[in-house]
Write a protein that holds these residues in place. Sequence first.
Motif, PDB file in Angstrom:
ATOM      1  N   PHE A  27       6.672  12.633  -5.005  1.00  0.00           N
ATOM      2  CA  PHE A  27       6.196  11.333  -5.406  1.00  0.00           C
ATOM      3  C   PHE A  27       6.697  10.268  -5.191  1.00  0.00           C
ATOM      4  N   GLU A  28       7.732  10.395  -4.410  1.00  0.00           N
ATOM      5  CA  GLU A  28       8.654   9.334  -4.105  1.00  0.00           C
ATOM      6  C   GLU A  28       7.705   8.085  -3.647  1.00  0.00           C
ATOM      7  N   TRP A  29       6.761   8.262  -2.966  1.00  0.00           N
ATOM      8  CA  TRP A  29       5.963   7.211  -2.309  1.00  0.00           C
ATOM      9  C   TRP A  29       5.374   6.366  -3.431  1.00  0.00           C
ATOM     10  N   GLU A  34       6.763  -2.419  -2.479  1.00  0.00           N
ATOM     11  CA  GLU A  34       6.855  -3.786  -3.007  1.00  0.00           C
ATOM     12  C   GLU A  34       5.483  -4.327  -3.967  1.00  0.00           C
ATOM     13  N   VAL A  35       4.532  -3.247  -3.670  1.00  0.00           N
ATOM     14  CA  VAL A  35       3.104  -3.619  -4.411  1.00  0.00           C
ATOM     15  C   VAL A  35       3.268  -3.060  -5.830  1.00  0.00           C
ATOM     16  N   THR A  36       2.983  -3.598  -6.673  1.00  0.00           N
ATOM     17  CA  THR A  36       2.567  -3.073  -8.040  1.00  0.00           C
ATOM     18  C   THR A  36       1.406  -2.832  -8.219  1.00  0.00           C
ATOM     19  N   LEU A  46       3.120   1.559 -10.762  1.00  0.00           N
ATOM     20  CA  LEU A  46       3.231   2.088  -9.590  1.00  0.00           C
ATOM     21  C   LEU A  46       3.648   1.056  -8.544  1.00  0.00           C
ATOM     22  N   GLN A  47       5.011   1.413  -7.743  1.00  0.00           N
ATOM     23  CA  GLN A  47       5.331   0.360  -6.866  1.00  0.00           C
ATOM     24  C   GLN A  47       5.221   1.218  -5.597  1.00  0.00           C
ATOM     25  N   GLU A  50       1.944  -1.476   1.215  1.00  0.00           N
ATOM     26  CA  GLU A  50       0.635  -2.232   0.924  1.00  0.00           C
ATOM     27  C   GLU A  50      -0.558  -0.877   1.247  1.00  0.00           C
ATOM     28  N   ALA A  51      -0.078   0.104   2.288  1.00  0.00           N
ATOM     29  CA  ALA A  51      -1.183   0.960   2.545  1.00  0.00           C
ATOM     30  C   ALA A  51      -1.415   1.802   1.198  1.00  0.00           C
ATOM     31  N   GLY A  52      -0.314   2.194   0.651  1.00  0.00           N
ATOM     32  CA  GLY A  52      -0.512   3.113  -0.620  1.00  0.00           C
ATOM     33  C   GLY A  52      -1.288   2.428  -1.880  1.00  0.00           C
ATOM     34  N   ALA A  53      -1.099   0.849  -1.863  1.00  0.00           N
ATOM     35  CA  ALA A  53      -1.913   0.098  -2.690  1.00  0.00           C
ATOM     36  C   ALA A  53      -3.279   0.093  -2.368  1.00  0.00           C
TER      37      ALA A  53
END
Length: 195
Positions: A27-29, A34-36, A46-47, A50-53
């Motif tokens: 779950f480190e990702w 930098e995107v909340t 979650l921080q 961009e791709a994860g957001a």
Amino acid sequence: MGKVFTHMTMSLDGFVADPDDGIGELFEWYEGGEVTVPSASSERSLQVDEAGAQVLHEWIDNTGALIAGRRLFDMTNGWGDKHPVGAPVVVVTHHAPEDAAQRWPNTTFVGDVAAAVTEAKRIAGDKNVTIASSTIIQQALDLGLVDEVCVSLVPVLFGEGVSYFGKLAKGHLLLDDPVVVPGRRATHLSYKVRR
């Protein structure tokens, strides 16, 4: 009508937890960018990159119900009756907690996977149903109830633990080519199930 999809964060060698149910580096990702991305839980945001957001917004914004197994439900204490996705939870169990109606009034307990998918679809309406427990995923795949398989693949090898996938009752299952969203600390993959 929405789709039924699975989503788990998985190690490169196929595990969603270590042998002691620890998620450690998996779950480190969720904390590495930098995107909340706010969650339904007031204590947690979650921080991510961009791709994860992009992936999380697609998942969170379109999920109308989430299906989990009793083991995961117990490990998380039922998310305090409010899963971080913000959608109602349907739990597959043979024995609902005695105080379920008082402690988890927004959670539905059902006796099998087929009933869970039916109930989750009813709750979700036009939104998606997410299955987020490896054992339940396996059973739903065997029953032909899954439209799409999603994996957030992280660069760690566990060597052993709780597998995302297991032996399929009907043999192999064909999936379409993946949609790939590369990110920092996770590569997000989704595969439509061939019918």
